[in-house]
Design a protein around this motif. Structure first.
Motif, PDB file in Angstrom:
ATOM      1  N   UNK A   1       0.823  -1.212   0.000  1.00  0.00           N
ATOM      2  CA  UNK A   1       0.000   0.000   0.000  1.00  0.00           C
ATOM      3  C   UNK A   1       0.859   1.264   0.000  1.00  0.00           C
ATOM      4  N   UNK A   2       1.946   1.239   0.749  1.00  0.00           N
ATOM      5  CA  UNK A   2       2.848   2.389   0.770  1.00  0.00           C
ATOM      6  C   UNK A   2       3.431   2.612  -0.621  1.00  0.00           C
ATOM      7  N   UNK A   3       3.840   1.542  -1.282  1.00  0.00           N
ATOM      8  CA  UNK A   3       4.396   1.644  -2.619  1.00  0.00           C
ATOM      9  C   UNK A   3       3.356   2.183  -3.600  1.00  0.00           C
ATOM     10  N   UNK A   4       2.111   1.726  -3.480  1.00  0.00           N
ATOM     11  CA  UNK A   4       1.036   2.194  -4.360  1.00  0.00           C
ATOM     12  C   UNK A   4       0.831   3.704  -4.214  1.00  0.00           C
ATOM     13  N   UNK A   5       0.846   4.195  -2.984  1.00  0.00           N
ATOM     14  CA  UNK A   5       0.668   5.624  -2.744  1.00  0.00           C
ATOM     15  C   UNK A   5       1.851   6.416  -3.299  1.00  0.00           C
ATOM     16  N   UNK A   6       3.069   5.913  -3.100  1.00  0.00           N
ATOM     17  CA  UNK A   6       4.246   6.616  -3.617  1.00  0.00           C
ATOM     18  C   UNK A   6       4.245   6.693  -5.134  1.00  0.00           C
ATOM     19  N   UNK A   7       3.841   5.605  -5.790  1.00  0.00           N
ATOM     20  CA  UNK A   7       3.774   5.609  -7.253  1.00  0.00           C
ATOM     21  C   UNK A   7       2.756   6.635  -7.720  1.00  0.00           C
ATOM     22  N   UNK A   8       1.617   6.677  -7.081  1.00  0.00           N
ATOM     23  CA  UNK A   8       0.604   7.652  -7.467  1.00  0.00           C
ATOM     24  C   UNK A   8       1.111   9.081  -7.265  1.00  0.00           C
ATOM     25  N   UNK A   9       1.783   9.328  -6.153  1.00  0.00           N
ATOM     26  CA  UNK A   9       2.325  10.669  -5.898  1.00  0.00           C
ATOM     27  C   UNK A   9       3.335  11.068  -6.970  1.00  0.00           C
ATOM     28  N   UNK A  10       4.170  10.129  -7.383  1.00  0.00           N
ATOM     29  CA  UNK A  10       5.163  10.440  -8.420  1.00  0.00           C
ATOM     30  C   UNK A  10       4.503  10.758  -9.753  1.00  0.00           C
ATOM     31  N   UNK A  11       3.463  10.007 -10.092  1.00  0.00           N
ATOM     32  CA  UNK A  11       2.780  10.235 -11.371  1.00  0.00           C
ATOM     33  C   UNK A  11       2.072  11.587 -11.410  1.00  0.00           C
ATOM     34  N   UNK A  12       1.576  12.043 -10.271  1.00  0.00           N
ATOM     35  CA  UNK A  12       0.794  13.282 -10.252  1.00  0.00           C
ATOM     36  C   UNK A  12       1.583  14.467  -9.721  1.00  0.00           C
ATOM     37  N   UNK A  13       2.878  14.322  -9.551  1.00  0.00           N
ATOM     38  CA  UNK A  13       3.683  15.404  -8.980  1.00  0.00           C
ATOM     39  C   UNK A  13       3.537  16.691  -9.796  1.00  0.00           C
ATOM     40  N   UNK A  14       3.186  17.775  -9.120  1.00  0.00           N
ATOM     41  CA  UNK A  14       3.066  19.074  -9.763  1.00  0.00           C
ATOM     42  C   UNK A  14       1.744  19.306 -10.468  1.00  0.00           C
ATOM     43  N   UNK A  15       0.909  18.289 -10.592  1.00  0.00           N
ATOM     44  CA  UNK A  15      -0.357  18.445 -11.308  1.00  0.00           C
ATOM     45  C   UNK A  15      -1.562  18.317 -10.412  1.00  0.00           C
ATOM     46  N   UNK A  16      -1.417  17.680  -9.283  1.00  0.00           N
ATOM     47  CA  UNK A  16      -2.571  17.428  -8.428  1.00  0.00           C
ATOM     48  C   UNK A  16      -2.270  17.831  -6.996  1.00  0.00           C
ATOM     49  N   UNK A  17      -3.297  18.187  -6.278  1.00  0.00           N
ATOM     50  CA  UNK A  17      -3.145  18.590  -4.891  1.00  0.00           C
ATOM     51  C   UNK A  17      -3.482  17.454  -3.942  1.00  0.00           C
ATOM     52  N   UNK A  18      -3.536  17.791  -2.678  1.00  0.00           N
ATOM     53  CA  UNK A  18      -3.796  16.797  -1.648  1.00  0.00           C
ATOM     54  C   UNK A  18      -5.188  16.192  -1.785  1.00  0.00           C
ATOM     55  N   UNK A  19      -6.162  16.978  -2.234  1.00  0.00           N
ATOM     56  CA  UNK A  19      -7.536  16.480  -2.349  1.00  0.00           C
ATOM     57  C   UNK A  19      -7.606  15.291  -3.302  1.00  0.00           C
ATOM     58  N   UNK A  20      -6.961  15.391  -4.450  1.00  0.00           N
ATOM     59  CA  UNK A  20      -6.964  14.283  -5.399  1.00  0.00           C
ATOM     60  C   UNK A  20      -6.252  13.063  -4.823  1.00  0.00           C
ATOM     61  N   UNK A  21      -5.115  13.287  -4.171  1.00  0.00           N
ATOM     62  CA  UNK A  21      -4.395  12.182  -3.545  1.00  0.00           C
ATOM     63  C   UNK A  21      -5.283  11.508  -2.507  1.00  0.00           C
ATOM     64  N   UNK A  22      -5.950  12.296  -1.681  1.00  0.00           N
ATOM     65  CA  UNK A  22      -6.838  11.768  -0.651  1.00  0.00           C
ATOM     66  C   UNK A  22      -7.954  10.932  -1.275  1.00  0.00           C
ATOM     67  N   UNK A  23      -8.552  11.425  -2.343  1.00  0.00           N
ATOM     68  CA  UNK A  23      -9.642  10.708  -3.006  1.00  0.00           C
ATOM     69  C   UNK A  23      -9.173   9.417  -3.669  1.00  0.00           C
ATOM     70  N   UNK A  24      -7.949   9.399  -4.158  1.00  0.00           N
ATOM     71  CA  UNK A  24      -7.429   8.192  -4.804  1.00  0.00           C
ATOM     72  C   UNK A  24      -6.986   7.139  -3.796  1.00  0.00           C
ATOM     73  N   UNK A  25      -6.439   7.594  -2.669  1.00  0.00           N
ATOM     74  CA  UNK A  25      -5.924   6.659  -1.667  1.00  0.00           C
ATOM     75  C   UNK A  25      -7.049   6.087  -0.827  1.00  0.00           C
ATOM     76  N   UNK A  26      -7.985   6.902  -0.412  1.00  0.00           N
ATOM     77  CA  UNK A  26      -9.107   6.452   0.411  1.00  0.00           C
ATOM     78  C   UNK A  26     -10.361   6.383  -0.453  1.00  0.00           C
ATOM     79  N   UNK A  27     -10.731   5.211  -0.920  1.00  0.00           N
ATOM     80  CA  UNK A  27     -11.892   5.115  -1.806  1.00  0.00           C
ATOM     81  C   UNK A  27     -13.185   5.520  -1.103  1.00  0.00           C
TER      82      UNK A  27
END
Length: 83
Positions: A55-81
Motif C-alpha cells: 500500500x505504501x508503494x502504491x501511494x508513492x507511485x501515485x504521488x510520483x505520477x501526479x507530482x506538480x499536477x494534483x493537490x492533496x484532495x486528489x491524492x486523498x480521493x485516490x488513496x481512500x476510496x
C-alpha cells in the motif's frame, strides 16, 4: 539461511565477515549490531509487513505520477476510496 528461517545463523555470518578484510561488509555488520534483535527476528518470525509495504508503494507511485499536477484532495480521493 533466510528461506529456512534461521535468523540466528546471521550472527555467525557477521562474525565471519568481521574476521575477513572486507571493509564494505564491515560497515554492514556494524549497522546490524545497532539493531541486532530486529535483524534476527525478521528472517526468524513468520510475520511480515508485505501488505503494508504494498500500500505504501502504491501511494508513492501515485504521488510520483501526479507530482506538480494534483493537490492533496486528489491524492486523498485516490488513496481512500469512497464508501
Amino acid at each position: 539461511m533466510l528461506t529456512k528461517r534461521q535468523g540466528r545463523r546471521l550472527l555467525e555470518w557477521f562474525d565471519a565477515v568481521r574476521r575477513e578484510d572486507l571493509p564494505g561488509l564491515h560497515t554492514l555488520a556494524a549497522g546490524v549490531d545497532r539493531d541486532r534483535a530486529a535483524v534476527i527476528a525478521d528472517p526468524t518470525l513468520p510475520w511480515n509487513s508485505g501488505v503494508v509495504e504494498r500500500h505504501v508503494n502504491r501511494i508513492k507511485v501515485f504521488k510520483r505520477r501526479t507530482f506538480g499536477r494534483a493537490g492533496f484532495t486528489l491524492l486523498h480521493n485516490r488513496v481512500l476510496p469512497a464508501p
